[in-house]
Motif scaffolding. Structure first.
Motif: not given
Length: 253
Positions: A163-170, A197-208
């Motif tokens: 189980x892996x979350x994705x932080x704001x900087x990927x 996939x766990x939680x994905x930070x919103x900024x990781x989507x916005x910044x690509x």
């Protein structure tokens, strides 16, 4: 949207989970487009690049596929500080017994605290658990690190996987699910494994960063499938390569 898998979820786990899956996927798509995270989505990544873990009780498996802002991704600790991770690596890389690696002591403390832990109540339960975990290690050595849908028939996407979350900087942040399997992958120096996939930070989507992870997925998937076919040959004995293992890699790890 994985129609037959979703139909299977309705049959096995009821309508409530079905509506959670549909609602989460749909909301994400409406907010972020077709590349948005999905409930229990599979990603293929290099386990050697995972060095952080979320703090205990901060997020759970039920949060899979959520997109969240805030500072949750800053509340982390070093992966190597997790005792389960360290003891599996000691077992594989240093050849220590489970007892010498500290596994029995850790389980005894957890059983005293919780009365039952990982389905273990007695010393005999613990011994049997780690015998089974040895078989999981050998299974991964000989047959590769399999996705959950290949390990357990009827599994929805990658539910129950590492189980892996994705932080704001990927950055990859371990969500404390699949400790043993992640440690095995790192100890065997595998370069590609499937994860949930766990939680994905919103900024990781916005910044690509999320888009890049998704664009890398086909390449990683092809690589992982090659690994699964040939196994980890540098770690497998000749006899273990002759036939695939039928050990449930998710059962004890």
């Amino acid at each position: 949207m994985d129609f037959f898998q979703i139909l299977s979820v309705i049959t096995r786990k009821g309508k409530r989970l079905f509506f959670i899956i549909i609602a989460r996927d749909l909301i994400n798509i409406l907010r972020f487009g077709l590349d948005a995270p999905r409930y229990s989505q599979t990603l293929f990544l290099n386990p050697q690049e995972i060095s952080l873990a979320v703090l205990p009780d901060l997020l759970s498996r039920e949060d899979t596929g959520k997109v969240m802002g805030g500072d949750w991704d800053l509340h982390v600790r070093q992966l190597h500080d997790i005792k389960k991770i360290a003891m599996v690596k000691a077992r594989i890389r240093e050849g220590k017994s489970w007892e010498a690696a500290g596994a029995y002591q850790i389980m005894n403390e957890l059983i005293q605290k919780h009365h039952v832990y990982d389905d273990c109540k007695t010393k005999e339960d613990v011994l049997q658990r780690y015998e089974r975990l040895d078989r999981v290690i050998e299974s991964i050595k000989s047959g590769g690190f399999l996705s959950m849908s290949r390990v357990r028939k009827g599994t929805f996407r990658e539910s129950g996987g590492v189980y892996i979350h994705i932080g704001r900087n990927g950055e990859y942040i371990f969500g404390i699910g699949g400790c043993h399997r992640l440690a095995i992958a790192q100890a065997l120096r595998l370069e590609c494994i499937p994860v949930q996939v766990g939680v994905v930070h919103e900024k990781a989507i916005v910044n690509g960063h999320w888009k890049k992870l998704n664009s890398d997925r086909p390449r990683y998937k092809r690589r992982q499938l090659r690994i699964a076919r040939v196994g980890s040959r540098s770690y497998a004995s000749p006899s273990s390569r002759r036939k695939p293992s039928n050990v449930d890699q998710s059962n004890e790890a």
